[in-house]
Design a protein around this motif. Sequence first.
Motif, short mmCIF file in Angstrom:
data_model
loop_
_atom_site.label_atom_id
_atom_site.label_comp_id
_atom_site.label_asym_id
_atom_site.label_seq_id
_atom_site.Cartn_x
_atom_site.Cartn_y
_atom_site.Cartn_z
N ILE A 76 -7.32 8.40 2.75
CA ILE A 76 -8.65 7.79 2.77
C ILE A 76 -9.17 7.70 4.20
O ILE A 76 -10.30 8.09 4.50
CB ILE A 76 -8.63 6.41 2.11
CG1 ILE A 76 -8.38 6.53 0.61
CG2 ILE A 76 -9.94 5.65 2.38
CD1 ILE A 76 -8.18 5.21 -0.09
N LYS B 287 -1.52 7.59 0.58
CA LYS B 287 -2.85 7.46 -0.03
C LYS B 287 -3.82 6.78 0.93
O LYS B 287 -4.98 7.19 1.05
CB LYS B 287 -2.75 6.68 -1.34
CG LYS B 287 -2.06 7.44 -2.47
CD LYS B 287 -1.99 6.60 -3.74
CE LYS B 287 -1.31 7.37 -4.86
NZ LYS B 287 -1.21 6.55 -6.11
N LEU B 288 -3.36 5.73 1.61
CA LEU B 288 -4.23 5.06 2.57
C LEU B 288 -4.56 6.00 3.72
O LEU B 288 -5.72 6.07 4.16
CB LEU B 288 -3.54 3.79 3.10
CG LEU B 288 -4.33 3.01 4.16
CD1 LEU B 288 -5.69 2.57 3.62
CD2 LEU B 288 -3.53 1.81 4.64
N VAL C 126 0.84 -1.20 0.00
CA VAL C 126 0.00 0.00 0.00
C VAL C 126 0.87 1.24 0.00
O VAL C 126 2.00 1.24 0.50
CB VAL C 126 -0.96 0.03 1.21
CG1 VAL C 126 -1.86 -1.19 1.22
CG2 VAL C 126 -0.18 0.14 2.51
N ASP C 127 0.32 2.29 -0.59
CA ASP C 127 0.94 3.62 -0.51
C ASP C 127 0.46 4.24 0.80
O ASP C 127 -0.72 4.52 0.97
CB ASP C 127 0.49 4.45 -1.72
CG ASP C 127 1.12 5.83 -1.75
OD1 ASP C 127 1.20 6.47 -0.68
OD2 ASP C 127 1.52 6.28 -2.84
N ARG C 128 1.37 4.44 1.71
CA ARG C 128 0.97 4.87 3.04
C ARG C 128 0.25 6.21 3.04
O ARG C 128 -0.73 6.40 3.78
CB ARG C 128 2.20 4.92 3.96
CG ARG C 128 2.68 3.54 4.36
CD ARG C 128 3.84 3.64 5.29
NE ARG C 128 5.11 3.62 4.58
CZ ARG C 128 6.30 3.77 5.17
NH1 ARG C 128 6.36 3.97 6.45
NH2 ARG C 128 7.40 3.72 4.47
N HIS D 89 -7.37 2.79 -4.83
CA HIS D 89 -6.84 4.14 -4.71
C HIS D 89 -5.63 4.22 -3.80
O HIS D 89 -4.86 5.18 -3.86
CB HIS D 89 -7.93 5.09 -4.17
CG HIS D 89 -9.06 5.26 -5.14
ND1 HIS D 89 -10.28 5.81 -4.78
CD2 HIS D 89 -9.17 4.96 -6.46
CE1 HIS D 89 -11.09 5.83 -5.82
NE2 HIS D 89 -10.45 5.31 -6.85
N TYR D 90 -5.48 3.23 -2.93
CA TYR D 90 -4.36 3.27 -2.00
C TYR D 90 -3.26 2.29 -2.42
O TYR D 90 -2.33 2.01 -1.67
CB TYR D 90 -4.82 2.96 -0.58
CG TYR D 90 -5.68 1.71 -0.49
CD1 TYR D 90 -5.12 0.47 -0.31
CD2 TYR D 90 -7.06 1.81 -0.60
CE1 TYR D 90 -5.90 -0.67 -0.26
CE2 TYR D 90 -7.85 0.67 -0.55
CZ TYR D 90 -7.26 -0.55 -0.36
OH TYR D 90 -8.05 -1.67 -0.32
#
Length: 302
Positions: free
Chosen positions: A230, A226-227, A222-224, A298-299
């Motif tokens: 959210i 982006k997560l 995961v992209d930290r 998205h993440y």
Amino acid sequence: MTTAIPVYILTGFLGAGKTTYLNRLIADKTVSANSIIIVNDFGSINIDADLIEYADDKVVKLTNGCVCCTISDSLSQQLQHVLTLSHTIKDIYMETSGIANPVQVANMVTLSDKFSLKKIICLLDASQYQRFLNDSMVNTIWIQQVKAATDILINRTDDANTQIRTEIAHINPTAVVSVDDCTRIQADIVNAYTLVPPIATDKKADSKNGMISFTIALQGAVDRQKLANILMDFTDVLLRAKGVLHVENNATKILQMSGNRISWHTTIHNSRVGQLVCIGKQSDRLNALKDTLLHTNHYCVQ
């Protein structure tokens, strides 16, 4: 006559810092090799992975030799299990769920003359004080936790903040109130770049007192940031998030979210890598967060 085993209960609302405080007690040897830890966590990811020496279906042995009961039975069954351990028990530390009423836990302890309740220590997150006090869905249990405490540890503030101490003293005039910023979290900020998409599946949902916990399985990196973006969009209903996740460069990180704070911590090993636990108010908004996590990428790390 056998001496009753001293019991210390750690309480505090979701994200108050109970596990971090417990880990500090372990590190400074307040919790000794002859102690027992019982953790009852709502949507649980428990003791820090780096402290674990081994685990089976009933206990986790920590690196200092202390035994942590992790059986998923009722609290009364856990207490009975403790008495069967071939272990010289100095004392018991019980970390309750963030939405548990500590009075009920204390009553269960005092039912048996084999246990002696010594303290109920309440961790209180000063940064969330007004939010929890004014939130009709959570303030009942929050106030129960504060009122039940023999000791209140105000966290994420400093001695200059006397207003909260004064107000807490009105809610619970008999507790010993102190300020100890023992769980200040420094965020580990990095850029995340890798090309492994996550595979997300809903695992389970449990509700209690208007709260719901759900777990999302994230198989890839995961992209930290982006997560985090959210999760921060849903702080009106999301009270707590925690997980052990794959991130960039084949690294594994522990995510901790409480209130408006998100931090990432390094871990060496954990059996729950790729799982994110979210705890919040049962609502359409929280369902929307779950759907976003389950059905979008998205993440993903791009």
